[in-house]
Design a protein around this motif. Structure first.
Motif, PDB file in Angstrom:
ATOM      1  N   LEU A   1       0.847  -1.184   0.000  1.00 44.86           N
ATOM      2  CA  LEU A   1       0.000   0.000   0.000  1.00 44.86           C
ATOM      3  C   LEU A   1       0.882   1.233   0.000  1.00 44.86           C
ATOM      4  N   LYS A   2       0.599   2.159  -0.912  1.00 46.33           N
ATOM      5  CA  LYS A   2       1.364   3.412  -0.899  1.00 46.33           C
ATOM      6  C   LYS A   2       0.508   4.517  -0.298  1.00 46.33           C
ATOM      7  N   ILE A   3       0.992   5.093   0.785  1.00 43.92           N
ATOM      8  CA  ILE A   3       0.270   6.187   1.438  1.00 43.92           C
ATOM      9  C   ILE A   3       1.055   7.482   1.264  1.00 43.92           C
ATOM     10  N   SER A   4       0.405   8.477   0.697  1.00 50.48           N
ATOM     11  CA  SER A   4       1.059   9.783   0.525  1.00 50.48           C
ATOM     12  C   SER A   4       1.234  10.466   1.866  1.00 50.48           C
ATOM     13  N   GLY A   5       2.185  11.372   1.888  1.00 47.73           N
ATOM     14  CA  GLY A   5       2.405  12.154   3.094  1.00 47.73           C
ATOM     15  C   GLY A   5       1.145  12.902   3.527  1.00 47.73           C
ATOM     16  N   GLU A   6       0.328  13.287   2.564  1.00 49.18           N
ATOM     17  CA  GLU A   6      -0.906  14.030   2.865  1.00 49.18           C
ATOM     18  C   GLU A   6      -1.811  13.296   3.842  1.00 49.18           C
ATOM     19  N   ALA A   7      -1.726  11.969   3.869  1.00 48.50           N
ATOM     20  CA  ALA A   7      -2.563  11.185   4.789  1.00 48.50           C
ATOM     21  C   ALA A   7      -2.130  11.392   6.240  1.00 48.50           C
TER      22      ALA A   7
ATOM     23  N   ILE B   1       5.761   4.815   2.141  1.00 51.36           N
ATOM     24  CA  ILE B   1       5.364   6.095   2.720  1.00 51.36           C
ATOM     25  C   ILE B   1       5.873   7.272   1.894  1.00 51.36           C
ATOM     26  N   GLY B   2       5.030   8.265   1.651  1.00 47.80           N
ATOM     27  CA  GLY B   2       5.429   9.495   0.975  1.00 47.80           C
ATOM     28  C   GLY B   2       5.824  10.576   1.976  1.00 47.80           C
ATOM     29  N   ALA B   3       5.987  11.791   1.472  1.00 49.89           N
ATOM     30  CA  ALA B   3       6.431  12.875   2.362  1.00 49.89           C
ATOM     31  C   ALA B   3       5.805  14.222   2.009  1.00 49.89           C
TER      32      ALA B   3
ATOM     33  N   LEU C   1       7.806  17.551   2.779  1.00 47.58           N
ATOM     34  CA  LEU C   1       8.535  18.145   1.673  1.00 47.58           C
ATOM     35  C   LEU C   1       8.631  17.209   0.478  1.00 47.58           C
ATOM     36  N   ARG C   2       8.358  17.745  -0.694  1.00 53.37           N
ATOM     37  CA  ARG C   2       8.637  17.005  -1.928  1.00 53.37           C
ATOM     38  C   ARG C   2       9.832  17.670  -2.585  1.00 53.37           C
ATOM     39  N   GLY C   3      10.672  16.863  -3.212  1.00 53.78           N
ATOM     40  CA  GLY C   3      11.882  17.389  -3.843  1.00 53.78           C
ATOM     41  C   GLY C   3      11.610  18.596  -4.721  1.00 53.78           C
TER      42      GLY C   3
ATOM     43  N   GLY D   1      12.191  13.036   4.480  1.00 53.17           N
ATOM     44  CA  GLY D   1      10.832  13.307   4.977  1.00 53.17           C
ATOM     45  C   GLY D   1      10.048  12.019   5.179  1.00 53.17           C
ATOM     46  N   THR D   2      10.235  11.073   4.288  1.00 54.76           N
ATOM     47  CA  THR D   2       9.486   9.813   4.403  1.00 54.76           C
ATOM     48  C   THR D   2       9.930   9.025   5.636  1.00 54.76           C
ATOM     49  N   LEU D   3      11.183   9.248   6.060  1.00 53.29           N
ATOM     50  CA  LEU D   3      11.671   8.555   7.256  1.00 53.29           C
ATOM     51  C   LEU D   3      10.910   9.035   8.502  1.00 53.29           C
TER      52      LEU D   3
ATOM     53  N   THR E   1      13.131   4.728  -3.177  1.00 52.28           N
ATOM     54  CA  THR E   1      14.065   3.765  -3.774  1.00 52.28           C
ATOM     55  C   THR E   1      15.473   3.984  -3.251  1.00 52.28           C
ATOM     56  N   GLY E   2      15.682   5.119  -2.565  1.00 53.88           N
ATOM     57  CA  GLY E   2      17.042   5.481  -2.156  1.00 53.88           C
ATOM     58  C   GLY E   2      17.770   6.221  -3.263  1.00 53.88           C
ATOM     59  N   LEU E   3      17.065   6.508  -4.336  1.00 52.67           N
ATOM     60  CA  LEU E   3      17.661   7.213  -5.477  1.00 52.67           C
ATOM     61  C   LEU E   3      16.793   8.401  -5.872  1.00 52.67           C
ATOM     62  N   PRO E   4      17.440   9.476  -6.336  1.00 51.36           N
ATOM     63  CA  PRO E   4      16.645  10.623  -6.772  1.00 51.36           C
ATOM     64  C   PRO E   4      15.944  10.373  -8.110  1.00 51.36           C
ATOM     65  N   PHE E   5      15.200  11.323  -8.572  1.00 50.91           N
ATOM     66  CA  PHE E   5      14.519  11.374  -9.885  1.00 50.91           C
ATOM     67  C   PHE E   5      13.201  10.617  -9.949  1.00 50.91           C
ATOM     68  N   VAL E   6      12.868   9.850  -8.927  1.00 50.74           N
ATOM     69  CA  VAL E   6      11.591   9.131  -8.962  1.00 50.74           C
ATOM     70  C   VAL E   6      10.795   9.459  -7.701  1.00 50.74           C
ATOM     71  N   THR E   7       9.565   8.956  -7.648  1.00 48.61           N
ATOM     72  CA  THR E   7       8.717   9.245  -6.494  1.00 48.61           C
ATOM     73  C   THR E   7       8.393   7.940  -5.759  1.00 48.61           C
ATOM     74  N   THR E   8       7.608   8.076  -4.717  1.00 44.31           N
ATOM     75  CA  THR E   8       7.262   6.881  -3.947  1.00 44.31           C
ATOM     76  C   THR E   8       6.235   6.010  -4.685  1.00 44.31           C
TER      77      THR E   8
ATOM     78  N   THR F   1       6.658   5.053  -7.824  1.00 52.79           N
ATOM     79  CA  THR F   1       7.565   4.123  -8.501  1.00 52.79           C
ATOM     80  C   THR F   1       8.175   3.165  -7.468  1.00 52.79           C
ATOM     81  N   THR F   2       8.523   3.698  -6.325  1.00 51.29           N
ATOM     82  CA  THR F   2       9.043   2.850  -5.245  1.00 51.29           C
ATOM     83  C   THR F   2       8.056   1.731  -4.948  1.00 51.29           C
ATOM     84  N   ALA F   3       6.787   2.090  -4.855  1.00 43.91           N
ATOM     85  CA  ALA F   3       5.765   1.111  -4.458  1.00 43.91           C
ATOM     86  C   ALA F   3       5.636  -0.007  -5.491  1.00 43.91           C
TER      87      ALA F   3
HETATM   88  N1  UDP Z   1      11.954  10.639  -3.491  1.00 42.71           N
HETATM   89  C1  UDP Z   1      13.063  10.315  -4.256  1.00 42.71           C
HETATM   90  N2  UDP Z   1      13.243   9.022  -4.641  1.00 42.71           N
HETATM   91  C2  UDP Z   1      12.358   8.035  -4.351  1.00 42.71           C
HETATM   92  C3  UDP Z   1      11.203   8.379  -3.618  1.00 42.71           C
HETATM   93  C4  UDP Z   1      11.033   9.677  -3.193  1.00 42.71           C
HETATM   94  O1  UDP Z   1      13.879  11.159  -4.553  1.00 42.71           O
HETATM   95  O2  UDP Z   1      12.597   6.887  -4.732  1.00 42.71           O
HETATM   96  C5  UDP Z   1      11.822  12.013  -2.964  1.00 42.71           C
HETATM   97  C6  UDP Z   1      11.207  13.001  -3.960  1.00 42.71           C
HETATM   98  O3  UDP Z   1      11.823  14.245  -3.780  1.00 42.71           O
HETATM   99  C7  UDP Z   1       9.766  13.078  -3.512  1.00 42.71           C
HETATM  100  C8  UDP Z   1       9.885  12.935  -2.007  1.00 42.71           C
HETATM  101  O4  UDP Z   1      10.950  12.000  -1.833  1.00 42.71           O
HETATM  102  O5  UDP Z   1       9.156  14.288  -3.855  1.00 42.71           O
HETATM  103  C9  UDP Z   1       8.650  12.455  -1.295  1.00 42.71           C
HETATM  104  O6  UDP Z   1       8.008  11.426  -2.008  1.00 42.71           O
HETATM  105  P1  UDP Z   1       6.614  11.653  -2.786  1.00 42.71           P
HETATM  106  O7  UDP Z   1       6.652  12.951  -3.530  1.00 42.71           O
HETATM  107  O8  UDP Z   1       6.375  10.440  -3.594  1.00 42.71           O
HETATM  108  O9  UDP Z   1       5.601  11.752  -1.566  1.00 42.71           O
HETATM  109  P2  UDP Z   1       3.997  11.864  -1.623  1.00 42.71           P
HETATM  110  O10 UDP Z   1       3.645  12.865  -2.682  1.00 42.71           O
HETATM  111  O11 UDP Z   1       3.490  10.525  -1.993  1.00 42.71           O
HETATM  112  O12 UDP Z   1       3.580  12.251  -0.244  1.00 42.71           O
END
Ligand code: UDP
Length: 229
Positions: free
Chosen positions: A7-13, A45-47, A51-53, A73-75, A128-135, A137-139
């Motif tokens: 399950l992917k939960i955004s930080g907004e939750a 978990i999102g963030a 903060l989003r990048g 932030g996700t931590l 993912t531990g890597l930049p350029f993608v979001t959670t 894609t991680t999920a």
């Molecule tokens: N992020 C990243 N690599 C990843 C997952 C997340 O660099 O594999 C960074 C990215 O800056 C992203 C932020 O972590 O904006 C928080 O994740 P996301 O935007 O997916 O959170 P959500 O919008 O779901 O709350």
């Protein structure tokens, strides 16, 4: 039969900005309703509440550093969710590829999978531990890696629509949409990279309204939301 779900939960939750304990308790109750059915649950978990990048990039920060800060932030969200679960007697553990000794364990798919087998809620922070993608894609990656049957994408709308129903009236709802159509329409409810990856591996994604009580279990049972497949 769905036995294992990511399950992917955004930080907004977790709150509009920062943390709202009432909202976090809601997340906890939804998690309980799933695991009490014997379904193994991993949570990415999102963030967005912290903060989003891209928010830092907009203010002139370099992209790579901004994304790493976003991952941190996700931590925070993960550590808080783990604590709330444990205090209610629910077994949970927290992993991240970007780890912080004592608080967050270094992500290991084999250990995480074993814990899922044991019925422990596995919280997956740090993306993912890597930049350029979001959670998102991680999920998808974690669902594939940990052998999840489906990937549940928690949102604040009922599923996939032709356009954002929060911005426009009279939009069409999809009960099912195939990967190609989702990508062709450039729908924004989910990251297109995540959908492209899911397509390649034939992983089903369920997009649903997380904020309605009981909906997560209903989504797992195919009774609400949209299936991207
Ligand atoms: N992020 C990243 N690599 C990843 C997952 C997340 O660099 O594999 C960074 C990215 O800056 C992203 C932020 O972590 O904006 C928080 O994740 P996301 O935007 O997916 O959170 P959500 O919008 O779901 O709350």
């Amino acid at each position: 039969m769905v036995r294992r779900v990511i399950l992917k939960i955004s930080g907004e939750a977790f709150g509009r900005s920062g943390f709202d304990l009432k909202k976090i308790n809601f997340i906890k109750e939804e998690i309980k309703s799933v695991i009490y059915e014997g379904i193994r649950l991993g949570i990415v978990i999102g963030a967005g509440n912290i903060l989003r990048g891209r928010e830092l990039v907009r203010r002139g920060f370099p992209l790579v550093s901004s994304d790493y800060i976003g991952m941190l932030g996700t931590l925070l969200n993960g550590a808080i969710l783990k604590e709330v679960l444990i205090q209610d007697g629910i077994k949970a553990d927290l992993f991240s590829p970007v780890y912080a000794e004592k608080i967050v364990r270094r992500y290991d798919p084999f250990i995480a999978s074993k814990l899922l087998d044991e019925g422990i809620v596995v919280i997956l922070a740090g993306g993912t531990g890597l930049p350029f993608v979001t959670t998102d894609t991680t999920a998808v990656l974690r669902t594939l890696e940990l052998g999840g049957d489906i990937f549940l994408k928690a949102t604040k709308v009922g599923g996939v629509y032709t356009e954002d129903p929060k911005k426009k009236r009279g939009v069409k709802f999809f009960k099912f949409i195939d990967y190609d159509e989702f990508i062709r329409r450039k729908l924004e409810v989910m990251d297109l990279t995540a959908v492209a990856l899911a397509k390649e591996k034939r992983l089903k994604i369920i997009v649903y309204n997380f904020f309605k009580k009981g909906n997560t279990l209903l989504a797992i049972k195919g009774k609400t939301g949209t299936c991207i497949g």
